[in-house]
Scaffold this motif. Sequence first.
Motif, PDB file in Angstrom:
ATOM      1  N   ILE A   1     -33.812  97.084  44.426  1.00  0.00           N
ATOM      2  CA  ILE A   1     -33.147  95.815  44.709  1.00  0.00           C
ATOM      3  C   ILE A   1     -33.539  94.809  43.640  1.00  0.00           C
ATOM      4  O   ILE A   1     -34.720  94.616  43.358  1.00  0.00           O
ATOM      5  CB  ILE A   1     -33.546  95.275  46.090  1.00  0.00           C
ATOM      6  N   THR A   2     -32.535  94.168  43.037  1.00  0.00           N
ATOM      7  CA  THR A   2     -32.786  93.140  42.032  1.00  0.00           C
ATOM      8  C   THR A   2     -31.929  91.914  42.342  1.00  0.00           C
ATOM      9  O   THR A   2     -30.912  92.008  43.022  1.00  0.00           O
ATOM     10  CB  THR A   2     -32.478  93.645  40.613  1.00  0.00           C
ATOM     11  N   LEU A   3     -32.363  90.782  41.818  1.00  0.00           N
ATOM     12  CA  LEU A   3     -31.645  89.521  41.959  1.00  0.00           C
ATOM     13  C   LEU A   3     -31.174  89.094  40.586  1.00  0.00           C
ATOM     14  O   LEU A   3     -31.932  89.149  39.619  1.00  0.00           O
ATOM     15  CB  LEU A   3     -32.559  88.441  42.549  1.00  0.00           C
ATOM     16  N   GLU A   4     -29.931  88.650  40.500  1.00  0.00           N
ATOM     17  CA  GLU A   4     -29.366  88.244  39.222  1.00  0.00           C
ATOM     18  C   GLU A   4     -28.737  86.859  39.359  1.00  0.00           C
ATOM     19  O   GLU A   4     -27.844  86.659  40.187  1.00  0.00           O
ATOM     20  CB  GLU A   4     -28.317  89.271  38.801  1.00  0.00           C
ATOM     21  N   HIS A   5     -29.216  85.909  38.555  1.00  0.00           N
ATOM     22  CA  HIS A   5     -28.641  84.561  38.554  1.00  0.00           C
ATOM     23  C   HIS A   5     -27.274  84.589  37.890  1.00  0.00           C
ATOM     24  O   HIS A   5     -27.102  85.239  36.854  1.00  0.00           O
ATOM     25  CB  HIS A   5     -29.572  83.595  37.819  1.00  0.00           C
TER      26      HIS A   5
END
Length: 138
Positions: A2-6
């Motif tokens: 799981i990753t977060l991308e702005h």
Amino acid sequence: MITLEHEHVTDAHRGEVAAAFDSSPWLRAKTDTSGGMVDAVDCLKGANFFRVLDDGRAVAFFVLRMHFRGERRAAEVTLAHGRAGFDLVEGVLPLIERMCRGVGCGNVRIETRRAGLMKKLERAGYEQASVILSKELQ
């Protein structure tokens, strides 16, 4: 993983948010905490849009607004939406908290009217900070 991308907010993001929260009276009633005074797209103002990726595949998004007072920093999750093959609160909330800690935030605030989400947040260590009461006038 799981990753977060702005992502910078565009008209496409505004459309996605409107479709997720304001496309029907049922959806609006389920999620609106403003008593009909604010559209979901308004929650993007002064905030940052993040995409949640599961092994590179978009499964959710959330919107984070920062608040500053003197040296104090706080984060507010103004919107969150998605569907994944895992519990988004359990899988994503620790990443949001770590990101906020990394930029000096002392706390994270989440406003919701969804009872199930409240229970999950309480299990994650969140506590009720206030109560808003409302009455429709005749």
